[in-house]
Motif scaffolding. Sequence first.
Motif, PDB file in Angstrom:
ATOM      1  N   UNK A  72      43.737  31.300  55.129  1.00  0.00           N
ATOM      2  CA  UNK A  72      43.557  31.454  53.683  1.00  0.00           C
ATOM      3  C   UNK A  72      42.205  32.098  53.367  1.00  0.00           C
TER       4      UNK A  72
ATOM      5  N   UNK B  57      41.806  35.571  51.395  1.00  0.00           N
ATOM      6  CA  UNK B  57      40.897  35.647  50.263  1.00  0.00           C
ATOM      7  C   UNK B  57      39.933  36.820  50.412  1.00  0.00           C
TER       8      UNK B  57
ATOM      9  N   UNK C  32      41.810  40.132  50.003  1.00  0.00           N
ATOM     10  CA  UNK C  32      42.268  40.330  48.621  1.00  0.00           C
ATOM     11  C   UNK C  32      41.092  40.625  47.685  1.00  0.00           C
ATOM     12  N   UNK C  33      39.982  39.932  47.899  1.00  0.00           N
ATOM     13  CA  UNK C  33      38.799  40.184  47.068  1.00  0.00           C
ATOM     14  C   UNK C  33      38.254  41.589  47.319  1.00  0.00           C
TER      15      UNK C  33
ATOM     16  N   UNK D   4      40.413  43.803  45.459  1.00  0.00           N
ATOM     17  CA  UNK D   4      40.153  43.620  44.027  1.00  0.00           C
ATOM     18  C   UNK D   4      38.888  44.337  43.583  1.00  0.00           C
ATOM     19  N   UNK D   5      37.839  44.212  44.368  1.00  0.00           N
ATOM     20  CA  UNK D   5      36.577  44.851  43.993  1.00  0.00           C
ATOM     21  C   UNK D   5      36.681  46.370  44.112  1.00  0.00           C
TER      22      UNK D   5
ATOM     23  N   UNK E 128      38.506  47.763  41.183  1.00  0.00           N
ATOM     24  CA  UNK E 128      38.077  47.482  39.805  1.00  0.00           C
ATOM     25  C   UNK E 128      36.632  47.856  39.525  1.00  0.00           C
ATOM     26  N   UNK E 129      35.796  47.929  40.541  1.00  0.00           N
ATOM     27  CA  UNK E 129      34.377  48.250  40.295  1.00  0.00           C
ATOM     28  C   UNK E 129      34.256  49.572  39.551  1.00  0.00           C
ATOM     29  N   UNK E 130      33.247  49.650  38.697  1.00  0.00           N
ATOM     30  CA  UNK E 130      32.973  50.886  37.961  1.00  0.00           C
ATOM     31  C   UNK E 130      31.804  51.634  38.578  1.00  0.00           C
ATOM     32  N   UNK E 131      31.125  50.967  39.499  1.00  0.00           N
ATOM     33  CA  UNK E 131      29.965  51.555  40.176  1.00  0.00           C
ATOM     34  C   UNK E 131      29.850  50.842  41.514  1.00  0.00           C
ATOM     35  N   UNK E 132      29.704  51.622  42.588  1.00  0.00           N
ATOM     36  CA  UNK E 132      29.658  50.967  43.901  1.00  0.00           C
ATOM     37  C   UNK E 132      28.881  51.823  44.900  1.00  0.00           C
TER      38      UNK E 132
ATOM     39  N   UNK F 125      28.191  48.982  50.210  1.00  0.00           N
ATOM     40  CA  UNK F 125      29.176  47.975  49.812  1.00  0.00           C
ATOM     41  C   UNK F 125      30.591  48.486  50.072  1.00  0.00           C
TER      42      UNK F 125
ATOM     43  N   UNK G 202      29.011  55.796  40.443  1.00  0.00           N
ATOM     44  CA  UNK G 202      30.081  55.838  39.441  1.00  0.00           C
ATOM     45  C   UNK G 202      31.254  56.672  39.964  1.00  0.00           C
TER      46      UNK G 202
ATOM     47  N   UNK H  65      48.955  46.321  46.233  1.00  0.00           N
ATOM     48  CA  UNK H  65      48.740  45.257  47.211  1.00  0.00           C
ATOM     49  C   UNK H  65      50.007  44.424  47.408  1.00  0.00           C
ATOM     50  N   UNK H  66      50.341  44.197  48.665  1.00  0.00           N
ATOM     51  CA  UNK H  66      51.546  43.402  48.954  1.00  0.00           C
ATOM     52  C   UNK H  66      51.331  41.922  48.752  1.00  0.00           C
TER      53      UNK H  66
ATOM     54  N   UNK I  91      30.791  47.748  34.714  1.00  0.00           N
ATOM     55  CA  UNK I  91      31.002  47.399  36.118  1.00  0.00           C
ATOM     56  C   UNK I  91      31.088  45.887  36.289  1.00  0.00           C
TER      57      UNK I  91
ATOM     58  N   UNK J 194      34.458  44.106  37.530  1.00  0.00           N
ATOM     59  CA  UNK J 194      34.453  43.397  38.803  1.00  0.00           C
ATOM     60  C   UNK J 194      34.862  41.933  38.614  1.00  0.00           C
TER      61      UNK J 194
ATOM     62  N   UNK K 214      42.305  38.794  41.879  1.00  0.00           N
ATOM     63  CA  UNK K 214      42.690  39.063  43.267  1.00  0.00           C
ATOM     64  C   UNK K 214      42.293  37.966  44.249  1.00  0.00           C
TER      65      UNK K 214
ATOM     66  N   UNK L 200      42.023  34.717  46.436  1.00  0.00           N
ATOM     67  CA  UNK L 200      43.060  33.787  46.895  1.00  0.00           C
ATOM     68  C   UNK L 200      42.519  32.364  46.934  1.00  0.00           C
TER      69      UNK L 200
END
Lengths: 330, 330
Positions: free
Chosen positions: A239, A243, A246-247, A250-251, A254-258, A262, A314, A329-330, B243, B247, B254, B256
């Motif tokens: 698990x 996690x 999946x995180x 997710x990041x 969804x991030x707008x700047x990276x 990272x 950005x 994502x499955x 951001x 995030x 996302x 878990x």
Amino acid sequence: MISSRVRLARNVAGFPFIARASGDVRSQVIQQVQSALRGTFQGRQMRHVNVETLAMLDSQFLMERQLISRELARGDGPRAVVISEGERHSVMINEEDHLRLQVLHSGLALEECWRECDALDDLIESQVPVAFHPKLGYLTACPTNVGTGIRVSVMLHLPALRLTKDIQKVHQAAQKISLAVRGLYGEGSQALGDFFQISNQVTLGKSEADLIGEVQEVVQRIVEWERRNREFLLTKNKSQMDDQVARAYGTLTSARSISSEETMHLLSSLRMGIRLGLIENLDAGTVNELFIHTQPAHLQKLQGETLETEKRNLARATYLRRRLNLTSLG
Amino acid sequence: MISSRVRLARNVAGFPFIARASGDVRSQVIQQVQSALRGTFQGRQMRHVNVETLAMLDSQFLMERQLISRELARGDGPRAVVISEGERHSVMINEEDHLRLQVLHSGLALEECWRECDALDDLIESQVPVAFHPKLGYLTACPTNVGTGIRVSVMLHLPALRLTKDIQKVHQAAQKISLAVRGLYGEGSQALGDFFQISNQVTLGKSEADLIGEVQEVVQRIVEWERRNREFLLTKNKSQMDDQVARAYGTLTSARSISSEETMHLLSSLRMGIRLGLIENLDAGTVNELFIHTQPAHLQKLQGETLETEKRNLARATYLRRRLNLTSLG
């Protein structure tokens, strides 16, 4: 497993080593080598790049593609690189030695690398006199390269060994048998994205075949070690692995700047997730490509403009969202 | 702005204070107060809860709903709470004082809170003799509550003040005028999810109306301060805010496995994002509800079973994904 590499260090006979070579000498070295590499090698067209006059972005780009070293990119004075079509073969001119020949293959393919690098060396040596001592072998700027002048290396993705901290033991074990464990960009670089490069340190007193055999054997053991660690994590910490993967997804979506760092870190989790079957609808090929395309110079090339760090972050986030949201994502 | 609260501390005349009250005395206090609160108050049915025999999960649940204090939940000996239908009014029995009356309202509504709390106090005092000194006023276990026995507090969501670190100045300014700034669960608790509770510390020598006026004025200034900080952040750090909010959403939808603390922290970003218009298709009501529903006892009640921390973290992540994936990020 990511890729195998063989490189050879050579110096042109009758010229001083790089540290004491004038600009004029360096230019003559370039001329001689380029002339030997005109036309094709094994049916591949050779591209000649003048690194001295190259824009920073372009030399950074070649570095990210593992075609030139940081040293050649950031150095000064006349220097060049010759690259074969498809980028499998490259010859850096006036790096630490007059010549650094390199052959890259995906997967564990050190023997193929060596065969092609040897052929490339033959082609050059048939036209350029190379510094060779009957007892010592090939002479090089740094004594650690004297002899065969060979470095055999394999780039591995070892996220599980890093997570379980067994990577420390890999370092120790490798050191004992004189192998080096380095980061993505070789000497002195960090292990970004859990990529580790295993290579020989000794070049004298052993044949090329012996060195290749040694590295190959150790790499197979490390790959097996990584596999067992992945199984262990999947059994004991399923698990937590779910996690983490999946995180990361997710990041990245969804991030707008990276930052580049990272991104590498999260892509590493994603890549492991794919290998462990924790993600569906996303293939390793896409992730491998993202590792390269999200690096600073590649990103700027894709955007078609030079961007400062903040704007790059950005653009990188936008690019990642676009590429990853095509899959789900499955 | 989240909610306003007025609470009154009272003790039954003729009985020793809690610290020296026997179990028998405590039981008599409960009996007298419960008898005064039988039936309805302002048309609302009163629910009588025996906290002494309450399961841990249930007392934690009441605590998360701000109906009882940590002290009452975790204490021992005969103790109880009486709660009105709709949960706006509650009377804790045998907490630090024999009686703690509380009225909660959403928004800035201290006067309504006070009016209703005063009426509740009248109802009790019409049937139960309360310890009152002609010069000192209401007598309480802790001297800081002597006099009016009132605590007036407003819970505020101040993410921008925390981000800009101006929250430190809020603390200092409040302290100067004898107001306290505390976390979500009052005294000694951390400011989880950027929730801060502003309340009076002095209870003696000022009328209830004056105390309410003071807190109200300060709260309005802090709210204005928060608003200016949000505008500042939105102007100067728009992409950073985008951001952060994106995030937070990415992780909440996302992960878990996720702790209560991290959830509060991320929901806080989401709530701010909604207020700043950075998120569409998600309403503040949903987020406000998630703040409550993802807390340990609420989560277990929703799941219908007692869960250890690790399983709670899995259940929380599943619940969040389900709730948030019904909406989509704009």
